[in-house]
Write a protein that holds these residues in place. Structure first.
Motif, PDB file in Angstrom:
ATOM      1  N   GLU A 110       0.940  -1.286  -0.047  1.00 29.72           N
ATOM      2  CA  GLU A 110       0.174  -0.016  -0.036  1.00 29.72           C
ATOM      3  C   GLU A 110       0.931   1.391   0.019  1.00 29.72           C
ATOM      4  OE1 GLU A 110      -4.151   1.617   2.320  1.00 29.72           O
ATOM      5  OE2 GLU A 110      -2.382   0.261   3.422  1.00 29.72           O
ATOM      6  N   ILE A 142       0.563  -5.119   2.737  1.00 29.08           N
ATOM      7  CA  ILE A 142      -0.783  -5.740   2.804  1.00 29.08           C
ATOM      8  C   ILE A 142      -0.933  -7.099   3.157  1.00 29.08           C
ATOM      9  CG2 ILE A 142      -3.058  -5.714   1.666  1.00 29.08           C
ATOM     10  CD1 ILE A 142      -2.531  -3.556   0.137  1.00 29.08           C
ATOM     11  N   THR A 192      -6.314  -9.331   2.146  1.00 30.22           N
ATOM     12  CA  THR A 192      -7.159  -8.417   1.572  1.00 30.22           C
ATOM     13  C   THR A 192      -8.008  -9.268   0.612  1.00 30.22           C
ATOM     14  OG1 THR A 192      -7.076  -6.316  -0.030  1.00 30.22           O
ATOM     15  CG2 THR A 192      -5.543  -8.179  -0.568  1.00 30.22           C
ATOM     16  N   THR A 193      -9.159  -8.522   0.069  1.00 29.96           N
ATOM     17  CA  THR A 193      -9.832  -9.168  -0.945  1.00 29.96           C
ATOM     18  C   THR A 193     -10.042  -8.147  -2.039  1.00 29.96           C
ATOM     19  OG1 THR A 193     -11.570  -7.767   0.129  1.00 29.96           O
ATOM     20  CG2 THR A 193     -11.305  -9.825   1.169  1.00 29.96           C
ATOM     21  N   GLU A 204     -12.674  -6.456  -3.236  1.00 29.09           N
ATOM     22  CA  GLU A 204     -13.365  -5.307  -2.977  1.00 29.09           C
ATOM     23  C   GLU A 204     -12.431  -4.449  -2.337  1.00 29.09           C
ATOM     24  OE1 GLU A 204     -17.227  -3.695  -0.389  1.00 29.09           O
ATOM     25  OE2 GLU A 204     -16.495  -5.909  -0.208  1.00 29.09           O
ATOM     26  N   LEU A 205     -11.502  -4.847  -1.380  1.00 29.33           N
ATOM     27  CA  LEU A 205     -10.454  -3.869  -0.855  1.00 29.33           C
ATOM     28  C   LEU A 205      -9.558  -3.482  -1.864  1.00 29.33           C
ATOM     29  CD1 LEU A 205      -9.947  -5.354   2.485  1.00 29.33           C
ATOM     30  CD2 LEU A 205     -11.314  -3.301   2.137  1.00 29.33           C
ATOM     31  N   LEU A 206      -9.160  -4.415  -2.598  1.00 30.57           N
ATOM     32  CA  LEU A 206      -7.968  -4.095  -3.797  1.00 30.57           C
ATOM     33  C   LEU A 206      -8.756  -2.951  -4.929  1.00 30.57           C
ATOM     34  CD1 LEU A 206      -6.317  -7.508  -4.133  1.00 30.57           C
ATOM     35  CD2 LEU A 206      -5.211  -5.280  -3.124  1.00 30.57           C
ATOM     36  N   SER A 207      -9.925  -3.025  -5.043  1.00 37.22           N
ATOM     37  CA  SER A 207     -10.464  -2.233  -6.230  1.00 37.22           C
ATOM     38  C   SER A 207     -10.569  -0.656  -5.603  1.00 37.22           C
ATOM     39  CB  SER A 207     -12.071  -2.652  -6.435  1.00 37.22           C
ATOM     40  OG  SER A 207     -12.773  -2.180  -5.197  1.00 37.22           O
ATOM     41  N   GLU A 208     -10.485  -0.466  -4.520  1.00 36.23           N
ATOM     42  CA  GLU A 208     -10.160   0.813  -3.796  1.00 36.23           C
ATOM     43  C   GLU A 208      -8.773   1.679  -4.150  1.00 36.23           C
ATOM     44  OE1 GLU A 208     -11.048   0.773   0.250  1.00 36.23           O
ATOM     45  OE2 GLU A 208     -13.188  -0.039  -0.322  1.00 36.23           O
ATOM     46  N   GLN A 209      -7.705   0.674  -4.703  1.00 34.16           N
ATOM     47  CA  GLN A 209      -6.471   1.134  -4.907  1.00 34.16           C
ATOM     48  C   GLN A 209      -6.076   1.176  -6.268  1.00 34.16           C
ATOM     49  OE1 GLN A 209      -3.659  -0.011  -1.575  1.00 34.16           O
ATOM     50  NE2 GLN A 209      -5.314  -1.055  -0.798  1.00 34.16           N
ATOM     51  N   ASP A 221     -13.901 -12.099  -1.359  1.00 36.42           N
ATOM     52  CA  ASP A 221     -14.918 -11.070  -0.535  1.00 36.42           C
ATOM     53  C   ASP A 221     -15.596 -11.814   0.350  1.00 36.42           C
ATOM     54  OD1 ASP A 221     -14.029  -8.693  -2.026  1.00 36.42           O
ATOM     55  OD2 ASP A 221     -15.397  -9.274  -3.860  1.00 36.42           O
TER      56      ASP A 221
END
Length: 320
Positions: A248, A258, A261-262, A264-269, A316
């Protein structure tokens, strides 16, 4: 996330998943697995690196069903430069590098695990010859050249690299289908360790009559390995590279590993194209099928399996 070893079954419990003895693992070798940055691209140096890889993987062969894939960026680029006057297309050079590297991997593994059975395959992978990637080549291959004119004189696209110099870039369309998948399934069922998909596989197209033809491109090894892992219903995709895992805020003072993680969380980066981005995409696709993906350093393979190093990408909704 809590990881528990069951001594009675010697299984690793990953939430509602288990990575038990006999599980199928797809191990994708990249980064320092074949050639370290700055090393001479000689047969001696590459065999020495592969020998280190074999020593790390060999102890796992009696526990799991394993498919090994590998990169070929420096090798296929070097072959292209050496054979420029002979006009060999990239698909043929990809096949040559796949056989060359696969042979050494198989031999080094067999020397350390003589009771195991191995098979090295040339893998054709279907791509779309009309994919937009052919209009915008981005995949670097081969060695770094200080003089761009050498590359442009051969009619090759080139990109300047951060460390200085120039490197050839080619089209890298996404893999659509792996030819010969049933052969791999049969070999795995017979407890054969398979080495395949070198360099992401040999890029080919399929015409309306079902005929295959080579394509001037290379395929991302991690995306192809993820496609293979999902097609085989493998229990885990393990991408070994020259970094400790997904970072990160990479490249900043706030950088941190990291661990869990999932998708969904990776889609935010966002992640760097051509390096970590394909690995993340490969891991996300694997987790999207309810399976486990791991990214970590080559020397950390056992710790990665133990859950003490590297990054795990879980489906997820998994507890982290």
């Amino acid at each position: 996330m809590t990881v528990i070893k069951d001594a009675s079954s010697e299984s690793w419990h990953l939430g509602d998943m288990t990575l038990a003895h006999g599980s199928t693992l797809v191990i994708a070798l990249g980064g320092n697995a074949l050639l370290n940055a700055g090393e001479p691209a000689t047969g001696t140096s590459q065999r020495a690196n592969i020998a280190k890889v074999a020593a790390i993987i060999a102890p796992l062969l009696s526990r799991y069903r394993i498919v090994i894939t590998h990169g070929n960026g420096p090798q296929v680029g070097l072959l292209a430069a050496q054979t420029a006057d002979a006009d060999w297309p990239l698909d043929v050079l990809g096949a040559e590098s796949e056989g060359m590297i696969g042979y050494v991997i198989e031999q080094e593994l067999a020397n350390r695990a003589p009771t195991q059975i191995f098979a090295t395959l040339l893998s054709q992978v279907i791509v779309d010859p009309k994919d937009p990637a052919f209009q915008h080549p981005t995949k670097p291959i081969g060695l770094i050249h200080q003089d761009r004119s050498r590359l442009t004189s051969l009619g090759w696209d080139a990109v300047e690299v951060a460390s200085g110099g120039w490197r050839r870039v080619v089209a890298s369309p996404p893999p659509l289908k792996i030819v010969g998948l049933e052969t791999i399934r049969v070999l795995l069922a017979a407890k054969v360790t398979v080495i395949c998909l070198g360099g992401g596989g040999i890029p080919v197209s399929l015409d309306g009559d079902g005929r295959l033809a080579g394509v001037e491109a290379v395929i991302d090894k991690d995306l192809a390995s993820s496609l293979l892992a999902r097609a085989l219903d493998a229990d885990a995709l393990i991408m070994l590279t020259n970094v400790v895992g997904i970072m990160e805020h990479f490249g900043t003072p706030k950088a941190s590993l990291i661990r869990r993680t999932t998708p969904e969380l990776l889609s935010e980066q966002s992640f760097q194209a051509g390096t970590m981005a394909p690995k993340v995409a490969a891991a996300v696709a694997m987790a999207g099928k309810g399976k486990l993906a791991m990214i970590g350093g080559l020397g950390d393979l056992q710790a990665l399996l133990d859950g003490t190093k590297g990054t795990w990408v879980l489906p997820d909704g998994s507890p982290l």
